[in-house]
Design a protein around this motif. Structure first.
Motif, mmCIF file in Angstrom:
data_model
loop_
_atom_site.group_PDB
_atom_site.id
_atom_site.type_symbol
_atom_site.label_atom_id
_atom_site.label_comp_id
_atom_site.label_asym_id
_atom_site.label_seq_id
_atom_site.Cartn_x
_atom_site.Cartn_y
_atom_site.Cartn_z
ATOM 1 N N MET A 1 0.561 -1.176 -0.929
ATOM 2 C CA MET A 1 0.145 -0.221 0.055
ATOM 3 C C MET A 1 0.742 1.384 -0.047
ATOM 4 O O MET A 1 0.359 2.782 -0.372
ATOM 5 C CB MET A 1 -1.112 0.129 1.354
ATOM 6 N N LEU A 2 2.298 0.836 0.879
ATOM 7 C CA LEU A 2 3.229 2.512 0.536
ATOM 8 C C LEU A 2 3.581 2.524 -0.818
ATOM 9 O O LEU A 2 3.498 4.109 -1.371
ATOM 10 C CB LEU A 2 4.625 1.792 1.064
ATOM 11 N N VAL A 3 3.224 1.989 -1.797
ATOM 12 C CA VAL A 3 3.775 1.980 -3.257
ATOM 13 C C VAL A 3 2.387 2.705 -3.540
ATOM 14 O O VAL A 3 2.248 4.273 -4.387
ATOM 15 C CB VAL A 3 4.018 0.589 -3.754
ATOM 16 N N ARG B 1 1.876 5.180 8.224
ATOM 17 C CA ARG B 1 2.617 5.233 9.900
ATOM 18 C C ARG B 1 2.457 3.193 9.270
ATOM 19 O O ARG B 1 3.473 2.403 9.059
ATOM 20 C CB ARG B 1 2.595 5.715 11.158
ATOM 21 N N GLN B 2 1.251 2.638 9.460
ATOM 22 C CA GLN B 2 0.975 1.246 9.466
ATOM 23 C C GLN B 2 2.150 0.739 7.541
ATOM 24 O O GLN B 2 2.295 -0.278 7.948
ATOM 25 C CB GLN B 2 -0.079 0.893 9.930
ATOM 26 N N ALA C 1 5.735 -1.963 4.298
ATOM 27 C CA ALA C 1 6.339 -2.515 3.305
ATOM 28 C C ALA C 1 7.931 -2.792 3.780
ATOM 29 O O ALA C 1 8.489 -2.784 3.020
ATOM 30 C CB ALA C 1 6.309 -0.155 2.587
ATOM 31 N N LYS C 2 8.349 -1.915 4.795
ATOM 32 C CA LYS C 2 10.171 -2.179 5.613
ATOM 33 C C LYS C 2 10.387 -3.546 5.639
ATOM 34 O O LYS C 2 11.483 -4.449 5.440
ATOM 35 C CB LYS C 2 10.035 -1.493 6.472
ATOM 36 N N ALA C 3 8.961 -4.078 5.850
ATOM 37 C CA ALA C 3 9.199 -5.440 6.392
ATOM 38 C C ALA C 3 8.735 -6.930 5.847
ATOM 39 O O ALA C 3 9.363 -7.525 5.530
ATOM 40 C CB ALA C 3 8.105 -5.522 7.588
ATOM 41 N N SER C 4 8.635 -5.751 3.972
ATOM 42 C CA SER C 4 7.774 -6.465 3.117
ATOM 43 C C SER C 4 8.987 -7.983 2.248
ATOM 44 O O SER C 4 9.462 -7.024 1.382
ATOM 45 C CB SER C 4 7.017 -5.971 2.649
ATOM 46 N N ALA C 5 9.793 -8.696 2.385
ATOM 47 C CA ALA C 5 10.335 -9.471 1.254
ATOM 48 C C ALA C 5 9.919 -9.843 -0.272
ATOM 49 O O ALA C 5 10.282 -9.277 -1.229
ATOM 50 C CB ALA C 5 10.291 -11.107 1.909
ATOM 51 N N MET D 1 16.351 -0.568 -3.966
ATOM 52 C CA MET D 1 14.805 0.723 -4.748
ATOM 53 C C MET D 1 14.138 0.166 -3.794
ATOM 54 O O MET D 1 13.640 1.769 -2.928
ATOM 55 C CB MET D 1 14.137 -0.190 -5.771
ATOM 56 N N HIS D 2 14.035 -0.638 -2.460
ATOM 57 C CA HIS D 2 13.071 -0.818 -1.481
ATOM 58 C C HIS D 2 13.533 -0.266 -0.643
ATOM 59 O O HIS D 2 12.487 1.119 -0.439
ATOM 60 C CB HIS D 2 13.170 -1.904 -1.359
#
Length: 272
Positions: free
Chosen positions: A120-122, A221-222, A227-231, A241-242
């Protein structure tokens, strides 16, 4: 203004099919003719936004691409229509019998549903992006799917069976089309490789049919943390890029949160 936008798009080799009034005052829907190459489609959109901005300035008005510029009216989405062709040029989403969906499109839907939360951050990359999501707002609030249903996140449009496709609806007009395309295609691939069942179709109000849908973030924030934790997202965007994208969004979030806004004064100046 509209004539100049059409003319500018034509000079750039971009086919702008329709520019029509939408739900909110001053809101317009601009439809681009499909491309067989997704990178060309993203290029078209980026160039078209610049053309619209330039022509708007020339006419003394502002072209706004915020996802939610006015709290009282619907926000603006970037709906991404996607189909897939095999080596012979055949659309693999087309069903043998109209309305009886084949495994390919179902698994594609399943992958998009399963990965939507961590992606969702994308689709909603800014603080303002999240103001667009609200029930009955023409923006999806859960990863539901349905046929010709504009209250769901993943819609199979009605029409000519040869043009069978998925309309991906979560992204706002403020999203980066290259990252959206990469993430959507990766989600489709994930679903096809793992044969993910999309679950039952939503046939009514998608805002009321979200209890069994996969969980998606409730706020910016969620979304950043997911996104940070997403493999999955790391693989979809590439590790560099991630890392860069999530770091920028985290820094942007920190800047927004330390800014004292007019809302703070309205709510708290005389009350706490």
């Amino acid at each position: 203004l509209f004539s100049d936008i059409y003319a500018g798009a034509a000079k750039a080799g971009i086919t702008a099919e329709t520019m029509i009034s939408e739900y909110a005052p001053g809101q317009y829907e601009l439809t681009l003719h499909y491309r067989t190459h997704v990178m060309q489609a993203a290029d078209d959109l980026m160039r078209l936004k610049r053309i619209v901005r330039a022509q708007a300035r020339a006419h003394g008005v502002t072209a706004c691409f915020m996802a939610k510029p006015n709290e009282d009216y619907a926000g603006s989405g970037m709906h991404f229509h996607v189909s897939m062709m095999d080596a012979t040029g055949t659309n693999v989403f087309v069903e043998a019998e109209e309305g009886v969906w084949n495994a390919t499109i179902l698994h594609a839907l399943g992958g998009l549903r399963a990965t939507m939360g961590e992606s969702m951050l994308v689709f909603a990359p800014h603080a303002n992006s999240w103001r667009r999501f609200a029930a009955q707002s023409y923006a999806p609030v859960s990863p539901t799917w349905g046929v010709n249903n504009r209250s769901v996140a993943l819609r199979i449009p009605a029409g000519d069976i040869r043009a069978r496709r998925i309309e991906h609806r979560p992204a706002g007009v403020d999203a980066n089309p290259y990252l959206v395309a990469a993430t959507v295609l990766a989600g489709i691939r994930h679903g096809m490789q793992n044969k993910i069942d999309p679950g039952p179709e939503t046939v009514g109000n998608g805002y009321e049919d979200a209890q069994d849908a996969p969980v998606i973030p409730l706020d910016w924030r969620q979304a950043i943390e997911a996104a940070k934790a997403s493999a999955f997202l790391k693989a979809a965007l590439g590790e560099e890029m991630h890392r860069t994208f999530t770091a920028i969004k985290a820094a942007e979030y920190a800047r927004v949160m330390r800014t004292v806004s007019e809302v703070d004064f309205d709510l708290y100046l005389h009350t706490v």
